[in-house]
Design a protein around this motif. Structure first.
Motif, PDB file in Angstrom:
ATOM      1  N   LEU A  29     -26.175 -10.530 -65.224  1.00  0.00           N
ATOM      2  CA  LEU A  29     -26.161 -11.231 -66.796  1.00  0.00           C
ATOM      3  C   LEU A  29     -24.471 -11.348 -67.065  1.00  0.00           C
ATOM      4  O   LEU A  29     -24.227 -10.541 -67.047  1.00  0.00           O
ATOM      5  N   PHE A  80     -26.228 -14.843 -63.127  1.00  0.00           N
ATOM      6  CA  PHE A  80     -26.608 -15.754 -64.518  1.00  0.00           C
ATOM      7  C   PHE A  80     -25.273 -15.878 -65.196  1.00  0.00           C
ATOM      8  O   PHE A  80     -24.994 -14.598 -66.040  1.00  0.00           O
ATOM      9  N   SER A  82     -23.749 -17.248 -68.753  1.00  0.00           N
ATOM     10  CA  SER A  82     -24.552 -17.677 -69.638  1.00  0.00           C
ATOM     11  C   SER A  82     -23.571 -18.366 -70.872  1.00  0.00           C
ATOM     12  O   SER A  82     -24.316 -19.804 -71.728  1.00  0.00           O
ATOM     13  N   VAL A 146     -36.282 -15.068 -65.154  1.00  0.00           N
ATOM     14  CA  VAL A 146     -34.982 -15.951 -65.833  1.00  0.00           C
ATOM     15  C   VAL A 146     -35.715 -16.763 -66.369  1.00  0.00           C
ATOM     16  O   VAL A 146     -35.582 -18.360 -65.594  1.00  0.00           O
ATOM     17  N   PRO A 148     -33.526 -19.235 -69.191  1.00  0.00           N
ATOM     18  CA  PRO A 148     -32.021 -20.003 -70.158  1.00  0.00           C
ATOM     19  C   PRO A 148     -33.232 -20.905 -71.007  1.00  0.00           C
ATOM     20  O   PRO A 148     -34.083 -21.187 -71.385  1.00  0.00           O
ATOM     21  N   TYR A 159     -26.510 -20.931 -73.809  1.00  0.00           N
ATOM     22  CA  TYR A 159     -27.317 -19.769 -72.863  1.00  0.00           C
ATOM     23  C   TYR A 159     -27.801 -18.582 -73.678  1.00  0.00           C
ATOM     24  O   TYR A 159     -26.854 -17.763 -72.852  1.00  0.00           O
ATOM     25  N   PHE A 161     -30.733 -15.617 -72.429  1.00  0.00           N
ATOM     26  CA  PHE A 161     -31.516 -15.278 -71.618  1.00  0.00           C
ATOM     27  C   PHE A 161     -32.598 -14.667 -71.814  1.00  0.00           C
ATOM     28  O   PHE A 161     -32.379 -13.125 -72.606  1.00  0.00           O
TER      29      PHE A 161
END
Ligand SMILES: [Zn+2]
Length: 487
Positions: A29, A80, A82, A146, A148, A159, A161
């Motif tokens: 992340l 991922f 954010s 996951v 979001p 976002y 998570f």
């Protein structure tokens, strides 16, 4: 599940959170740039990290299996992101090209706009496997799920998570605020977490600091340096922290009303709320709007993905970055990114050649200082681009929401030196933060009610417990860099 945090502990940004299943299948992340730690080892541009190993040997990134970063002993099924702030995505260009990257639409548009503006690190962006997600999607990576969920922050398309695996749940806030124009989105995220019984909440705590202002202590140090270096009084920073975007506009109008000087405001180009606010202030003051190319280009790029009410070519004069060929300034450099050249062309098409300010036009514009309202992504650079012999009187407002500028954490030092050259003895800091206020930490914890909580994205994790409600203080974890947290 196991969580390991490789950045964002004891620092603002640089977030890198590895979440792993018992079989060591993992996701990352964020993969953010660590401004403060990079500054500790490198100096731009003279001694900047040149090869991936420079990041590994300084511990800026955990050990890798090869030059393209891939974590030793872990199988990373996805990265991922954010939101599109460098302290969350900045090391993305170093990741192994086989690792899929997931981000929101607006974040992707921002990264593409940076690449179009010639950010070298992003030249290979097309070689990565990038997919976009929307709020509420569930991305199932071989059992690691996951989800979001949108939040409000000082950049569009941010976002948080929720990660689920083997009936455990980890939530990661990214960066968020409750007092912004889209607080409903942050609310959606927190309400969802409240329903879920989160085992571990990784919570941004940017503003947990002795003065609730992480910038304040840095500014003090820099001001002292000015005393010692020049034996002059540093420009006084007058701070107005307000609680909503509307108040930013009101306060700015109040402070600037009746000014006959050149108005100069620094914003982050991706903070679309702020860009709208300052353009509206310029309009209401009856000033001609001048944007630098990063602000103008980004506004156009974000409009193209549906973000509304941003200034378009034709609405403003364009302050061009200084370029040179031989000993003369030129409008277009020889190795300029094509998309930027085309953008300059669009501005000229709408408003004529004189709407692109460069060369002698800088001098012309600055002669009439009381007529213009300049919005820049980098006030230091603007001041440096003022031609010799021209000395406009300036009212300067620092209106960036992020504590550190995109170029350098220490750019504030240079900014103050340049302000002194133009006799700016006081300037204004007017902004509404992109982050949760410390007093709201308790509200969030009561609502989400996580089994454990760990502060991240703060220089002072040891102060976090002060804001945790009675009866929940034993839930606080203070993770070590890289150390596993069992969930
Ligand atoms: Zn951040």
């Amino acid at each position: 599940m196991e969580v390991r945090i490789f950045g964002g502990i004891g620092e603002i940004g640089g977030n890198k959170v590895l979440v792993s299943s018992p079989e060591r299948l993992s996701i990352m992340l964020d993969f953010g740039k660590s401004f403060s730690r990079e500054e500790a080892f490198f100096q731009y541009p003279f001694m900047s990290p040149m090869f991936p190993e420079d990041y590994f040997k300084t511990g800026l990134l955990p050990p890798s299996e090869g030059p393209e970063w891939k974590m030793e002993g872990f199988d990373i099924a996805g990265l991922f992101i954010s939101h599109a702030h460098l302290d969350h995505w900045g090391y993305l260009p170093l990741i192994h090209r086989e690792i899929p990257i997931y981000l929101g639409e607006a974040s992707k548009a921002i990264l593409e706009a940076y690449r179009s503006m010639g950010f070298r690190d992003l030249s290979a962006l097309d070689d990565f496997k990038i997919s976009t997600f929307r709020t509420g999607d569930t991305l199932d990576l071989e059992g690691l799920k996951v989800i979001p969920i949108h939040v409000d922050h000082s950049v569009p398309g941010a976002y948080g998570f929720l990660v689920e695996c083997c009936s455990r749940k980890v939530a990661y806030t990214g960066d968020l605020r409750m007092h912004g124009p889209r607080s409903d989105m942050t609310r959606d995220f927190l309400d969802r977490l409240a329903e879920e019984e989160v085992d571990l909440l990784l919570m941004e705590a940017t503003k947990v600091a002795p003065e609730n202002d992480p910038e304040a202590s840095l500014v003090k140090v820099l001001e002292n340096r000015i005393w010692y270096r020049w034996r002059r009084e540093p420009p006084k920073r007058v701070n107005f922290e307000v609680s909503s975007e509307r108040e930013v506009g009101e306060r700015m109008r109040e402070v600037l009303s009746g000014s006959s000087r050149l108005i100069l405001v620094e914003v982050s180009p991706t903070d679309v709320d702020r860009v709208r606010t300052v353009c509206e202030v310029a309009r209401r003051m009856g000033r001609e709007l001048v944007l630098d190319e990063r602000v103008g280009f980004m506004a156009e790029a974000l409009s193209s993905v549906g973000i509304q009410d941003l200034p378009q070519p034709g609405d403003y004069l364009l302050w061009r970055r200084k370029r040179r060929k031989g000993s003369a300034e030129v409008k277009l450099g020889s190795r300029e990114p094509r998309s930027l050249v085309e953008y300059v062309g669009r501005v000229e098409d709408r408003r004529g050649a004189d709407s692109v300010i460069w060369g002698h036009l800088r001098r012309e514009l600055l002669k009439d200082e009381g007529s213009y309202f300049v919005v820049t992504s980098n006030a230091t650079r603007f001041l440096y681009e003022i031609p010799l012999g021209v000395k406009p009187r300036i009212d300067f407002v620092m209106s960036r929401s992020e504590p550190f500028s995109e170029e350098s954490a220490l750019s504030l030092d240079r900014l103050m030196n340049w302000l002194l050259i133009y006799d700016v003895h006081r300037y204004y800091r007017i902004h509404v933060s992109g982050h949760l206020s410390p007093m709201q930490i308790g509200d969030v914890l009561k609502l989400v009610n996580p089994v454990k909580v760990a502060p991240i994205h703060t220089e002072h994790p040891d102060l976090f417990d002060l804001y945790v409600p009675q009866g929940m203080k034993d839930r606080v974890l203070l993770p070590e860099v890289g150390g596993p947290i069992d969930v």
